[in-house]
Design a protein around this motif. Structure first.
Motif, PDB file in Angstrom:
ATOM      1  N   ALA A   6       0.822  -1.210   0.000  1.00 48.05           N
ATOM      2  CA  ALA A   6       0.000   0.000   0.000  1.00 48.05           C
ATOM      3  C   ALA A   6       0.859   1.263   0.000  1.00 48.05           C
ATOM      4  O   ALA A   6       0.343   2.355   0.173  1.00 48.05           O
ATOM      5  CB  ALA A   6      -0.904  -0.009   1.226  1.00 48.05           C
ATOM      6  N   HIS A   7       2.171   1.123  -0.224  1.00 48.62           N
ATOM      7  CA  HIS A   7       3.086   2.265  -0.126  1.00 48.62           C
ATOM      8  C   HIS A   7       3.791   2.569  -1.447  1.00 48.62           C
ATOM      9  O   HIS A   7       4.841   3.199  -1.463  1.00 48.62           O
ATOM     10  CB  HIS A   7       4.106   2.007   0.980  1.00 48.62           C
ATOM     11  CG  HIS A   7       3.444   1.781   2.295  1.00 48.62           C
ATOM     12  ND1 HIS A   7       3.040   0.537   2.711  1.00 48.62           N
ATOM     13  CD2 HIS A   7       3.054   2.660   3.239  1.00 48.62           C
ATOM     14  CE1 HIS A   7       2.440   0.656   3.886  1.00 48.62           C
ATOM     15  NE2 HIS A   7       2.431   1.935   4.227  1.00 48.62           N
ATOM     16  N   ASP A  83       3.987  -3.529   5.105  1.00 48.40           N
ATOM     17  CA  ASP A  83       3.040  -4.562   4.686  1.00 48.40           C
ATOM     18  C   ASP A  83       3.639  -5.964   4.714  1.00 48.40           C
ATOM     19  O   ASP A  83       2.923  -6.938   4.491  1.00 48.40           O
ATOM     20  CB  ASP A  83       2.523  -4.249   3.288  1.00 48.40           C
ATOM     21  CG  ASP A  83       1.728  -2.953   3.251  1.00 48.40           C
ATOM     22  OD1 ASP A  83       0.997  -2.683   4.226  1.00 48.40           O
ATOM     23  OD2 ASP A  83       1.866  -2.208   2.265  1.00 48.40           O
TER      24      ASP A  83
END
Length: 92
Positions: A6-7, A83
């Motif tokens: 998600a980065h 994550d």
């Protein structure tokens, strides 16, 4: 390797490595490394967790920069500390 990070918005593919000679911190202290990793936010080059000083992970803990990539020849994977996922980027 699945892309579940998600980065990705923090990955800067134009970042320049802080060192082309080896782990930046190991070079300063005369340390040894096994494999090299590059921070994809600032370019800091650190040694992997199999290395005695684990500078890549220490950099993540100190800065919060989430994504590194392998600087080993022939390897094209990334790792997101937050994550806990390895992934590849299309086109790389």
């Amino acid at each position: 390797m699945a892309e579940l990070c998600a980065h990705l918005d923090q990955v800067d593919m134009s970042v320049e490595p802080s060192s082309t000679e080896g782990c930046s911190e190991c070079l300063k202290i005369g340390g040894k490394w096994v494999h090299l990793r590059e921070c994809m936010e600032c370019g800091e080059v650190g040694c992997c967790d199999n290395s005695p000083n684990q500078h890549a992970t220490k950099h993540n803990h100190a800065t919060g920069h989430p994504v590194i990539r392998s600087l080993e020849p022939g390897e094209d994977w990334f790792w997101c500390y937050v994550d806990q996922v390895a992934f590849r980027l299309e086109g790389d």
